[in-house]
Scaffold this active site. Sequence first.
Site, PDB file in Angstrom:
ATOM      1  N   ASP A   1       0.679  -1.099   0.004  1.00 52.72           N
ATOM      2  CA  ASP A   1       0.019  -0.025   0.114  1.00 52.72           C
ATOM      3  C   ASP A   1       0.853   1.370   0.005  1.00 52.72           C
ATOM      4  OD1 ASP A   1      -3.153   0.440   1.115  1.00 52.72           O
ATOM      5  OD2 ASP A   1      -1.883   2.159   0.950  1.00 52.72           O
ATOM      6  N   ILE A   2       0.231   2.200  -0.820  1.00 51.85           N
ATOM      7  CA  ILE A   2       1.464   3.629  -0.862  1.00 51.85           C
ATOM      8  C   ILE A   2       1.056   4.438   0.294  1.00 51.85           C
ATOM      9  CG2 ILE A   2       2.070   3.478  -3.272  1.00 51.85           C
ATOM     10  CD1 ILE A   2      -0.517   5.461  -3.745  1.00 51.85           C
TER      11      ILE A   2
ATOM     12  N   GLN B   1     -14.565   2.302   2.183  1.00 53.92           N
ATOM     13  CA  GLN B   1     -13.697   1.974   0.952  1.00 53.92           C
ATOM     14  C   GLN B   1     -13.508   2.902  -0.028  1.00 53.92           C
ATOM     15  OE1 GLN B   1     -16.138  -1.021  -1.056  1.00 53.92           O
ATOM     16  NE2 GLN B   1     -14.424  -1.585  -2.464  1.00 53.92           N
TER      17      GLN B   1
ATOM     18  N   HIS C   1     -10.517  -5.872  -2.520  1.00 50.01           N
ATOM     19  CA  HIS C   1      -9.093  -5.855  -1.971  1.00 50.01           C
ATOM     20  C   HIS C   1      -9.112  -6.318  -0.617  1.00 50.01           C
ATOM     21  CE1 HIS C   1     -10.119  -1.663  -1.922  1.00 50.01           C
ATOM     22  NE2 HIS C   1      -9.251  -1.612  -0.730  1.00 50.01           N
TER      23      HIS C   1
ATOM     24  N   HIS D   1      -6.870  -5.953   2.874  1.00 48.90           N
ATOM     25  CA  HIS D   1      -5.619  -5.442   3.446  1.00 48.90           C
ATOM     26  C   HIS D   1      -5.063  -6.259   4.471  1.00 48.90           C
ATOM     27  CE1 HIS D   1      -6.927  -0.951   2.762  1.00 48.90           C
ATOM     28  NE2 HIS D   1      -8.152  -1.688   2.674  1.00 48.90           N
TER      29      HIS D   1
HETATM   30  P1  AMP Z   1      -9.740   0.970   0.879  1.00 51.13           P
HETATM   31  O1  AMP Z   1      -9.992   2.321   1.952  1.00 51.13           O
HETATM   32  O2  AMP Z   1     -10.265  -0.267   1.593  1.00 51.13           O
HETATM   33  O3  AMP Z   1     -10.521   1.186  -0.715  1.00 51.13           O
HETATM   34  O4  AMP Z   1      -8.302   0.968   0.683  1.00 51.13           O
HETATM   35  C1  AMP Z   1      -7.696   1.275  -0.470  1.00 51.13           C
HETATM   36  C2  AMP Z   1      -6.078   1.499  -0.190  1.00 51.13           C
HETATM   37  O5  AMP Z   1      -5.526   1.384  -1.426  1.00 51.13           O
HETATM   38  C3  AMP Z   1      -5.774   2.513   0.563  1.00 51.13           C
HETATM   39  O6  AMP Z   1      -5.009   1.887   1.727  1.00 51.13           O
HETATM   40  C4  AMP Z   1      -4.829   3.165  -0.299  1.00 51.13           C
HETATM   41  O7  AMP Z   1      -3.585   3.839   0.506  1.00 51.13           O
HETATM   42  C5  AMP Z   1      -4.537   2.077  -1.314  1.00 51.13           C
HETATM   43  N1  AMP Z   1      -3.980   2.652  -2.597  1.00 51.13           N
HETATM   44  C6  AMP Z   1      -4.627   3.682  -3.331  1.00 51.13           C
HETATM   45  N2  AMP Z   1      -3.907   3.887  -4.620  1.00 51.13           N
HETATM   46  C7  AMP Z   1      -2.832   3.055  -4.589  1.00 51.13           C
HETATM   47  C8  AMP Z   1      -1.840   2.506  -5.328  1.00 51.13           C
HETATM   48  N3  AMP Z   1      -1.531   3.192  -6.445  1.00 51.13           N
HETATM   49  N4  AMP Z   1      -0.831   1.581  -5.108  1.00 51.13           N
HETATM   50  C9  AMP Z   1      -0.906   1.143  -3.778  1.00 51.13           C
HETATM   51  N5  AMP Z   1      -1.953   1.104  -3.077  1.00 51.13           N
HETATM   52  C10 AMP Z   1      -2.911   2.385  -3.068  1.00 51.13           C
END
Ligand code: AMP
Length: 146
Positions: free
Chosen positions: A37-38, A101, A107, A109
């Site tokens: 995760d970034i 979300q 996805h 985590h």
């Molecule tokens: P959610 O809130 O469950 O939808 O989580 C989405 C996750 O994706 C968050 O923790 C973000 O930090 C992560 N995220 C968004 N864009 C990217 C990316 N390009 N690469 C890696 N993680 C990402």
Amino acid sequence: MSLDGSYDEGNVFALILAGKIPSTKLYEDEHTLAFLDIQPQSKGHALVISKWSKARNILDIEPEALAQVMTTVQKVARALREALSPDGLHVAQFNGALAGQTVFHLHVHIVPRWEGQPIGFARHGQDGFADPAELAALADQVRACL
Ligand code: AMP
């Protein structure tokens, strides 16, 4: 975005799968991809997605795709444990904007947890964006345990 709706082909994880934006990969097989995760909630925060399912959430994912994703979650969780020796592993999955979300491609985590550190999900990670070089080094460390 509510629980209902259609899959957006332009969502950020679809772009990662299409190779249009980069990711720090930990693991991939025929059906799934795991990457860092970034905006991590902790060191080693990983995400696992299906490569083929167009499911937005737990309600619409095919059971077969869900099983593939969760099998990879376990594999990556074991590697994170071996690589980083956390005290716990938080496995989480959000459905719908009101549940937190933000990316509408299902996805899961995996967040390593250490004693004395915050265990909640901060809106934009615990410290904002991670340093890409640190993510790359971390990924090497975790991949060595896969
Ligand atoms: P959610 O809130 O469950 O939808 O989580 C989405 C996750 O994706 C968050 O923790 C973000 O930090 C992560 N995220 C968004 N864009 C990217 C990316 N390009 N690469 C890696 N993680 C990402």
